[in-house]
Design an enzyme around this catalytic site. Structure first.
Site, PDB file in Angstrom:
ATOM      1  NE  ARG A  83     -20.213 -16.541  70.913  1.00  0.00           N
ATOM      2  CZ  ARG A  83     -19.638 -17.158  71.939  1.00  0.00           C
ATOM      3  NH1 ARG A  83     -18.382 -16.898  72.271  1.00  0.00           N
ATOM      4  NH2 ARG A  83     -20.294 -18.071  72.626  1.00  0.00           N
ATOM      5  NE  ARG A 153     -14.589 -15.164  75.154  1.00  0.00           N
ATOM      6  CZ  ARG A 153     -15.221 -16.221  75.665  1.00  0.00           C
ATOM      7  NH1 ARG A 153     -16.537 -16.215  75.752  1.00  0.00           N
ATOM      8  NH2 ARG A 153     -14.552 -17.278  76.065  1.00  0.00           N
ATOM      9  CE  LYS A 215     -16.040 -16.097  80.617  1.00  0.00           C
ATOM     10  NZ  LYS A 215     -17.312 -16.809  80.409  1.00  0.00           N
ATOM     11  CE  LYS A 217     -17.957 -12.713  78.358  1.00  0.00           C
ATOM     12  NZ  LYS A 217     -19.205 -13.221  78.980  1.00  0.00           N
ATOM     13  CB  CYS A 434     -27.773 -18.551  78.152  1.00  0.00           C
ATOM     14  SG  CYS A 434     -28.058 -19.989  79.215  1.00  0.00           S
ATOM     15  CB  CYS A 440     -24.923 -24.951  75.930  1.00  0.00           C
ATOM     16  SG  CYS A 440     -23.571 -24.375  76.986  1.00  0.00           S
ATOM     17  CB  CYS A 479     -24.245 -23.654  83.408  1.00  0.00           C
ATOM     18  SG  CYS A 479     -23.168 -22.554  82.453  1.00  0.00           S
ATOM     19  CB  CYS A 483     -24.009 -17.208  78.577  1.00  0.00           C
ATOM     20  SG  CYS A 483     -22.395 -17.989  78.393  1.00  0.00           S
TER      21      CYS A 483
END
Length: 570
Positions: A83, A153, A215, A217, A434, A440, A479, A483
Site C-alpha cells: 500500500r 496511516r 493503528k 487514522k 472492501c 484478505c 469482516c 475497511c
C-alpha cells in the site's frame, strides 16, 4: 491529575504480545533483510510477518486455492499486498505510468486497487519482487512507509475539485501532517532502498520506541463535502475558511468503526469535537493528540487500544485538556460548519481556476482491463497526455484534475473509448466494498466480488418502487474491521460467514450517524427481502427529500445510536 475521570489514564496489566514484538524489533528492522534472502518460503517468518506491515505490506495468499495447495502438500501461495503512502491522494501522470508498468509486470493479478484511504494497493507481489516495488516507488518520489500497523496511516484530504484554492491549501496541510508524524527509524531506507546504516541512535520522539498502541487514522476535511468520512478517523481537521482562504481547523478526535463480532467491549464511535485552532497550531496539536494516545492507549488489549476507547475510558474533557497542555494552546469554541454530502460528483466539473476536473467512477476501485472495458489501458493512455494530476478519492474513484479547455475533448474521448465513462445508476455510484476474498486473510464473507451483482438487485428494487433516480449509501465489508466503512452507511453489510452478513441500517447520507444492527447473520436473499419491504415503506411514507437512513430512524424502525459505548449493541 486532580480532575475526575471515568477510568485510569494508563491501563495496567500484561502487555499484548505486539508490544514485545515492537520492543524487540530494533526499530522495525527485525530480521526482514535476512528473511528476504530465504528462498525456502514465499512468506516471512516469525515476527517479520507482522513487522512488514510497518513498511506498508501485508502477507496474504490466494484463499481460493488454499485448500487445493494444502492437498498437494504445498504451502499457501504467499504474496504481498503493498500500500502506497499518498497523503491527499494526489499523484502525477508520470508516477501513474510507473505504477501501471509495475502492476502489469510484477503482480499476480495485474491490477491497481484504489482504496478508500485515497491511495492504491498492489495485490500479489512475490517476495523476490518486493525490493523492486519499493525502489520503483522511490524513483518517482513515493514510498509505502507507515501505511499499516501501529502508526499514523495515510492522511486523507477532501478531493473537492471545485474549491481549487482552498483544496490546495488543505492538501498541503495533509502532506505536512503526514510527514510530521512519520516514523523516524531508518529501517525502511536500509532494507528496501539499500541505503547505508547511519551510525546514530534511532529515536522516535513522537511515536515512541514501541510506536502507538494501535493503528491511527487522520483526515483533513473541507466542508461541505464529507467524502473522507471523518467519523471513521482518530483525528480530523475540519477546514475553516474566511473569504475563500484557510484560516484554521476544527479538531475532532476519536472516530473509529472496527468492532469484534459479539464482543460488547467493542463498538463503532463518531469523533468528538475538541474545538478550533488557528493554522499555526496544527502540527503541535496533531503531535499532542498522537503522543497522548501513545501514552494513554491500552497496550494490554488490542481490541480496546484505539483512540475511541481511550477517550471513553479517561473522558473527553480529560483527553482534551492533556492535548492543550502538551501543545501549549487552548482550544477556541468550534466554528460553524456543515456537510451536505459525501459522494463524488461523477463527470466533468469546472473549478474556479477555469480548469476542468473529470471524476471517473471506478467500481470498487479495481483498475484492470476487462472484456470490452480496458480501464487500466485507458488510464495509462490518459496519463501519457494529461498535463494536470490525478486525485484518488476516498470513495475509490479517480479524478483527472486540472484539465485545460484545449485538452478536455481528447481526455474525454480516451475515457469513453476505454469504458471509463459508462453510465451508472445513482445507487451504484453510492455503493462501496472492501477487498475481502480471495486475498484478505481476515475476510469472513465476500465483499468486492459480491457487490456488483448485489447492487443490480438493489437497483431493481429501487426501480420497482419508483426510486430509480434515488440512492441509499450502501457499504459492504467482509469482516468487522471496518475497511469498507459499512458502519457509517445508511445500509451496511458486515460479513459474518461465507454468504452471511449482519445488516445495519439507520446511518445518514452525510456520514455523521452510526447505523444500528437490524438483522444478524442473514443471507443476501434475506437481506434483499428485508430491504424490499423497507424501501417500499420509504417510497410511500418518506418526507420531502428524506434519505433512507433518516426515514428508518424517524419512523421508529430502528433507534438511533446516540451513545455507542453503551447502546451500540442494544
Amino acid at each position: 491529575m486532580s480532575e475526575k475521570h471515568p477510568g485510569p489514564l494508563v491501563v495496567e496489566g500484561k502487555l499484548a504480545d505486539a508490544e514485545r514484538l515492537k520492543a524487540e524489533s530494533h526499530f522495525l528492522r527485525g530480521t526482514i533483510a535476512e528473511d528476504l534472502n530465504d528462498g525456502l518460503t514465499g512468506g516471512f517468518r516469525g515476527d517479520n510477518f507482522l513487522l512488514i506491515r510497518f513498511h506498508g505490506m501485508y502477507q496474504q495468499d490466494d484463499r481460493d486455492i488454499r485448500a487445493e495447495r494444502a492437498e498437494q502438500k504445498l504451502e499457501p501461495r504467499h504474496a504481498m499486498m503493498l500500500r502506497c503512502r499518498l497523503p491527499g491522494g494526489i499523484i502525477t501522470p508520470l508516477q501513474w505510468q510507473k505504477i501501471d508498468k509495475f502492476a502489469g509486470e510484477h503482480t499476480l493479478y495485474g491490477s491497481i486497487r484504489l482504496t478508500n484511504r485515497q491511495t492504491f494497493q498492489y495485490h500479489g507481489i512475490l517476495k523476490k519482487d518486493l525490493k523492486s516495488a519499493h525502489q520503483g516507488l522511490h524513483e518517482v518520489g513515493l514510498d509505502a512507509l507507515a501505511t499499516a500497523n501501529d502508526v499514523n496511516r495515510n492522511v486523507l484530504c477532501t478531493s473537492n475539485p471545485v474549491e481549487s484554492a482552498l483544496h490546495a491549501e488543505a492538501y498541503e496541510w495533509a502532506k505536512k501532517i503526514s510527514e510530521h508524524l512519520l516514523p523516524r527509524t531508518r529501517a525502511y531506507a536500509e532494507i528496501w532502498l539499500d541505503q547505508e546504516k547511519v551510525a546514530t541512535t534511532d529515536e522516535e520522539p513522537i511515536l515512541g520506541p514501541t510506536y502507538l498502541p494501535r493503528k491511527f487514522k487522520t483526515a483533513v476535511v473541507v466542508p461541505p463535502q464529507n467524502d473522507v468520512d471523518l467519523h471513521a478517523n482518530d483525528m480530523n481537521f475540519v477546514a475553516i475558511a474566511q473569504n475563500g482562504k484557510l484560516v484554521g481547523f476544527n479538531l475532532l478526535v476519536g472516530g473509529g468503526l472496527s468492532i469484534d463480532h459479539g464482543n460488547k467491549k467493542t463498538y463503532a464511535r463518531t469523533a468528538s469535537e475538541f474545538g478550533y485552532i488557528p493554522l499555526a497550531h496544527t502540527l503541535a496539536v496533531a503531535e499532542a493528540v498522537v503522543t497522548t494516545q501513545r501514552d494513554w492507549g491500552n497496550r494490554t488489549d488490542r481490541k480496546n487500544a484505539k483512540t475511541k476507547y481511550t477517550l471513553e475510558r479517561v473522558g473527553v474533557e480529560v483527553f482534551k485538556a492533556e492535548v492543550e497542555r502538551r501543545a501549549g494552546i487552548s482550544f477556541e469554541p468550534v466554528r460553524p460548519y456543515e456537510f451536505t454530502g459525501r459522494g463524488d460528483r461523477i463527470g466533468w466539473v469546472k473549478g474556479i481556476d477555469d480548469k476542468w476536473h473529470l471524476t471517473l467512477f471506478i467500481e470498487n476501485g479495481r483498475i484492470l482491463d476487462y472484456p470490452g472495458r480496458p480501464l487500466k489501458t485507458g488510464l495509462l493512455e490518459i496519463a501519457r497526455v494529461h498535463q494536470g494530476d490525478f486525485r484518488l478519492t476516498a470513495n475509490q474513484n479517480l479524478i483527472v484534475a486540472g484539465v485545460a479547455e484545449s485538452q478536455k475533448e481528447r481526455i474525454e474521448k480516451l475515457a469513453r473509448d476505454h469504458g471509463l465513462m459508462a453510465a451508472v445508476t445513482p445507487q451504484r455510484e453510492n455503493s462501496m466494498a472492501c477487498v475481502a476474498f480471495p486475498t484478505c486473510p481476515l475476510a469472513m464473507a465476500e465483499a468486492e466480488r459480491f457487490l456488483p451483482q448485489f447492487v443490480d438487485k438493489v437497483d431493481a428494487i429501487m426501480a420497482a418502487h419508483g426510486l430509480g433516480h434515488e440512492h441509499i449509501v450502501l457499504r459492504v465489508t467482509g469482516c468487522p474491521n471496518g475497511c469498507g466503512r459499512a458502519l457509517l452507511a445508511e445500509v451496511g453489510l458486515v460479513g459474518k460467514a461465507p454468504g452471511r452478513y449482519n445488516l445495519h441500517i439507520g446511518g445518514n447520507r452525510i456520514g455523521t450517524r452510526i447505523p444500528r444492527m437490524y438483522r444478524e447473520n442473514i443471507t443476501d436473499a434475506e437481506i434483499l427481502t428485508t430491504l424490499d419491504a423497507l424501501i417500499g415503506r420509504w417510497a410511500t411514507e418518506r418526507q420531502d427529500n428524506e434519505g433512507f437512513g433518516d426515514f428508518v430512524v424517524r419512523s421508529g424502525i430502528v433507534r438511533p445510536v446516540l451513545d455507542p459505548a453503551r447502546d451500540f449493541w442494544e
